[in-house]
Scaffold this motif. Structure first.
Motif, PDB file in Angstrom:
ATOM      1  N   VAL A  26      -1.461  -0.021  -8.006  1.00 35.46           N
ATOM      2  CA  VAL A  26      -2.394  -0.734  -7.133  1.00 35.46           C
ATOM      3  C   VAL A  26      -2.064  -2.218  -7.176  1.00 35.46           C
ATOM      4  O   VAL A  26      -2.052  -2.825  -8.250  1.00 35.46           O
ATOM      5  N   THR A  41      -7.706  -7.898  -7.623  1.00 36.31           N
ATOM      6  CA  THR A  41      -8.058  -9.039  -6.799  1.00 36.31           C
ATOM      7  C   THR A  41      -7.331 -10.291  -7.275  1.00 36.31           C
ATOM      8  O   THR A  41      -7.391 -10.653  -8.450  1.00 36.31           O
ATOM      9  N   GLN A  76      -9.623   2.148  -8.534  1.00 32.70           N
ATOM     10  CA  GLN A  76      -9.198   0.877  -9.114  1.00 32.70           C
ATOM     11  C   GLN A  76      -8.913  -0.144  -8.020  1.00 32.70           C
ATOM     12  O   GLN A  76      -8.381   0.190  -6.960  1.00 32.70           O
ATOM     13  N   THR A  77      -9.248  -1.382  -8.285  1.00 29.04           N
ATOM     14  CA  THR A  77      -8.939  -2.471  -7.355  1.00 29.04           C
ATOM     15  C   THR A  77      -8.371  -3.646  -8.139  1.00 29.04           C
ATOM     16  O   THR A  77      -8.667  -3.829  -9.325  1.00 29.04           O
ATOM     17  N   TYR A 112      -9.198  -7.233 -12.182  1.00 31.24           N
ATOM     18  CA  TYR A 112      -9.066  -5.842 -11.767  1.00 31.24           C
ATOM     19  C   TYR A 112     -10.330  -5.094 -12.151  1.00 31.24           C
ATOM     20  O   TYR A 112     -11.114  -5.546 -12.991  1.00 31.24           O
ATOM     21  N   ARG A 119       0.845  -1.198   0.000  1.00 28.37           N
ATOM     22  CA  ARG A 119       0.000   0.000   0.000  1.00 28.37           C
ATOM     23  C   ARG A 119       0.875   1.240   0.000  1.00 28.37           C
ATOM     24  O   ARG A 119       1.861   1.313   0.733  1.00 28.37           O
TER      25      ARG A 119
END
Lengths: 113, 114
Positions: free
Chosen positions: B103, B5, B2-3, B25, A44
């Protein structure tokens, strides 16, 4: 080829102590970054510096400060360390955001008791 | 926002076999970049492969290749002829064109069985 160099590699602190993590890159990169890595959460972003003289908050900036000392160096400071800041800290750099991949240092394992 | 996984916390494969690590994503952007990073026990973050979203051709680097499905927002990593040295955590990462933030997914721990 040194790349991105972080110091120290390991550190143990007591709650309330202060500490500065150092990062230097020799690739003439414009952008530099500080991440923390906690188990099961990936990396992060804490703070970043898009160019010399600028810094911006990332996803988890609380409890940290940064300084972009010059183009090569980007330091991360914990003013009053807390156990929740126990983590592995990575510095990274790259020349062009989005296009170029980030180059990472070897990390600093920081434990706060 | 944005993510990324990675739905497989752990995977294992026999040495010399092929394994595929999954990554999905979420983004509303059209120009972006995707990366796979390897983190061995030494803790280094090593770039394995990258894919530009505007390229239809899947990226390949020696034994490592990706299956990029833009419409499905899927970016899987295939490792062929697995070797003991491939044992590591693998992270999928996303970056919008021109953006600073990278990310990361949560990672997949890959074990190679001799």
């Amino acid at each position: 080829n040194a790349g991105v160099t972080q110091t120290p590699k390991f550190q143990v602190l007591k709650t309330g102590q202060s500490m500065t993590l150092q990062c230097a890159q020799d690739m003439n990169h414009n952008s530099m970054y500080w991440y923390r890595q906690d188990p099961g959460m990936g990396l992060r972003l804490i703070y970043y510096s898009a160019s010399e003289g600028t810094t911006d908050k990332g996803e988890v900036p609380n409890g940290y400060n940064v300084s972009r000392l010059n183009k090569r160096e980007f330091s991360l400071r914990l003013e009053s360390a807390a156990p929740s800041q126990t983590s592995v800290y990575f510095c990274a750099s790259r020349t062009k955001p989005g296009v170029q991949p980030q180059h990472f240092g070897d990390g600093t394992r920081l434990s706060i008791l | 926002a944005q993510t990324v996984t990675q739905s497989q916390p752990e995977m294992s494969v026999q040495e010399a076999e092929t394994v595929t690590l999954s990554c999905t994503y979420d983004t509303s952007e059209s120009d972006y970049y995707l990366f796979w990073y390897k983190q061995p026990p030494s803790r280094q973050m090593i770039l394995v492969i990258r894919q530009e979203a505007y390229k239809q051709q899947n990226a390949t680097e020696n034994r490592f290749s990706v299956n990029f499905q833009k419409a499905a927002k899927s970016f899987s990593l295939k490792i062929s002829d697995s070797q003991l040295g491939d044992a590591a955590m693998y992270f999928c990462a996303y970056n919008t064109q021109g953006a600073q933030k990278l990310v990361f997914g949560q990672g997949t721990r890959l074990t190679i069985n001799p």
